[in-house]
Design a protein around this motif. Structure first.
Motif, PDB file in Angstrom:
ATOM      1  N   GLU A 127       0.823  -1.210   0.000  1.00  0.00           N
ATOM      2  CA  GLU A 127       0.000   0.000   0.000  1.00  0.00           C
ATOM      3  C   GLU A 127       0.857   1.260   0.000  1.00  0.00           C
ATOM      4  OE1 GLU A 127      -3.215   0.238  -0.720  1.00  0.00           O
ATOM      5  OE2 GLU A 127      -3.003  -1.936  -0.974  1.00  0.00           O
ATOM      6  N   GLU A 128       1.893   1.277   0.823  1.00  0.00           N
ATOM      7  CA  GLU A 128       2.805   2.438   0.837  1.00  0.00           C
ATOM      8  C   GLU A 128       3.595   2.509  -0.469  1.00  0.00           C
ATOM      9  OE1 GLU A 128       4.673   4.156   4.733  1.00  0.00           O
ATOM     10  OE2 GLU A 128       4.814   1.969   4.805  1.00  0.00           O
ATOM     11  N   PHE A 129       3.928   1.350  -1.026  1.00  0.00           N
ATOM     12  CA  PHE A 129       4.643   1.298  -2.303  1.00  0.00           C
ATOM     13  C   PHE A 129       3.878   2.083  -3.360  1.00  0.00           C
ATOM     14  CE2 PHE A 129       5.294  -0.604  -6.475  1.00  0.00           C
ATOM     15  CZ  PHE A 129       6.675  -0.705  -6.568  1.00  0.00           C
ATOM     16  N   LYS A 135       4.211   9.418  -5.643  1.00  0.00           N
ATOM     17  CA  LYS A 135       4.958  10.623  -5.259  1.00  0.00           C
ATOM     18  C   LYS A 135       6.282  10.716  -6.022  1.00  0.00           C
ATOM     19  CE  LYS A 135       3.476  11.794  -0.610  1.00  0.00           C
ATOM     20  NZ  LYS A 135       3.917  11.970   0.778  1.00  0.00           N
ATOM     21  N   ALA A 136       6.962   9.585  -6.169  1.00  0.00           N
ATOM     22  CA  ALA A 136       8.242   9.584  -6.888  1.00  0.00           C
ATOM     23  C   ALA A 136       8.042  10.006  -8.339  1.00  0.00           C
ATOM     24  CB  ALA A 136       8.880   8.200  -6.819  1.00  0.00           C
ATOM     25  N   LEU A 137       6.962   9.558  -8.946  1.00  0.00           N
ATOM     26  CA  LEU A 137       6.700   9.898 -10.346  1.00  0.00           C
ATOM     27  C   LEU A 137       6.205  11.335 -10.509  1.00  0.00           C
ATOM     28  CD1 LEU A 137       4.979   6.583 -11.451  1.00  0.00           C
ATOM     29  CD2 LEU A 137       7.217   7.426 -12.198  1.00  0.00           C
ATOM     30  N   ASN A 138       5.331  11.776  -9.612  1.00  0.00           N
ATOM     31  CA  ASN A 138       4.704  13.094  -9.764  1.00  0.00           C
ATOM     32  C   ASN A 138       5.474  14.229  -9.105  1.00  0.00           C
ATOM     33  OD1 ASN A 138       2.556  11.937 -11.201  1.00  0.00           O
ATOM     34  ND2 ASN A 138       1.535  11.385  -9.302  1.00  0.00           N
ATOM     35  N   GLU A 139       6.109  13.950  -7.977  1.00  0.00           N
ATOM     36  CA  GLU A 139       6.808  14.998  -7.235  1.00  0.00           C
ATOM     37  C   GLU A 139       8.319  14.838  -7.295  1.00  0.00           C
ATOM     38  OE1 GLU A 139       5.217  15.147  -3.233  1.00  0.00           O
ATOM     39  OE2 GLU A 139       3.214  14.653  -4.002  1.00  0.00           O
ATOM     40  N   ASN A 140       8.776  13.758  -7.907  1.00  0.00           N
ATOM     41  CA  ASN A 140      10.206  13.452  -8.047  1.00  0.00           C
ATOM     42  C   ASN A 140      10.947  13.470  -6.703  1.00  0.00           C
ATOM     43  OD1 ASN A 140      12.394  12.666  -9.613  1.00  0.00           O
ATOM     44  ND2 ASN A 140      13.098  14.770  -9.882  1.00  0.00           N
ATOM     45  N   ASP A 144      16.166   8.865  -0.746  1.00  0.00           N
ATOM     46  CA  ASP A 144      16.289   9.095   0.690  1.00  0.00           C
ATOM     47  C   ASP A 144      14.971   9.604   1.273  1.00  0.00           C
ATOM     48  OD1 ASP A 144      18.218   8.873   2.882  1.00  0.00           O
ATOM     49  OD2 ASP A 144      17.990  11.052   3.059  1.00  0.00           O
ATOM     50  N   GLN A 145      14.291  10.485   0.543  1.00  0.00           N
ATOM     51  CA  GLN A 145      12.990  10.980   1.002  1.00  0.00           C
ATOM     52  C   GLN A 145      11.961   9.846   1.037  1.00  0.00           C
ATOM     53  OE1 GLN A 145      12.837  14.060  -2.024  1.00  0.00           O
ATOM     54  NE2 GLN A 145      12.665  15.630  -0.433  1.00  0.00           N
TER      55      GLN A 145
END
Length: 160
Positions: A127-129, A135-140, A144-145
């Motif tokens: 679910e977190e994945f 977020k990784a795709l949309n907010e880059n 580490d974040q």
């Protein structure tokens, strides 16, 4: 936060216990705490002798160069082969997991992510994945974040 012991939580001997952002790195004790320090001490001794043994200065210079090359090769070769293979496996794991969760190939998504982001996502449960991938795709957000954002850590005790 639970008090940790160095050998139990950070070395590859024994069980790491509950894995999280602060203890997910591992060390190989013989390599990191015996072999490499001995090479550093030998090289330091050789450098010391270069300046304090004028009779054998060239010999100590050669000794120091050889020890330094051994140190360099020990660091680079060990890491290069192990990490190269592991990085390929992490990418394959990402592809498999993406397919299982979304029933689609991950080629387009994978091209948009850095390896650091892909590697960080493996610590998140499904679910977190999904949320962190978005977020990784949309907010880059960086790898580490991503790791710092994980609420329930999915341990990886097999990475070297």
């Amino acid at each position: 936060m639970k008090k940790t012991t160095f050998w139990k939580d950070y070395c590859s001997i024994g069980n790491m216990g509950t894995q999280n952002y602060h203890n997910h790195r591992k060390f190989y004790p013989l390599h990191h705490f015996v072999y490499l320090p001995l090479l550093l001490i030998a090289d330091g001794f050789g450098i010391y002798k270069i300046f304090n043994d004028s009779e054998n200065q060239l010999l100590w210079l050669l000794f120091s160069i050889v020890i330094f090359l051994m140190l360099y090769l020990a660091l680079m070769l060990r890491q290069h082969y192990a990490l190269g293979l592991q990085n390929r496996l992490v990418r394959l794991e990402f592809k498999q997991r993406y397919f299982e969760l979304f029933n689609k190939r991950s080629d387009e998504v994978e091209e948009k992510l850095s390896f650091g982001q892909i590697a960080a996502l493996r610590f998140a449960y499904d679910e977190e994945f999904k949320v962190l991938l978005s977020k990784a795709l949309n907010e880059n957000i960086s790898g580490d974040q991503i790791k710092k954002s994980i609420k329930k850590w999915r341990a990886d005790h097999h990475r070297i």
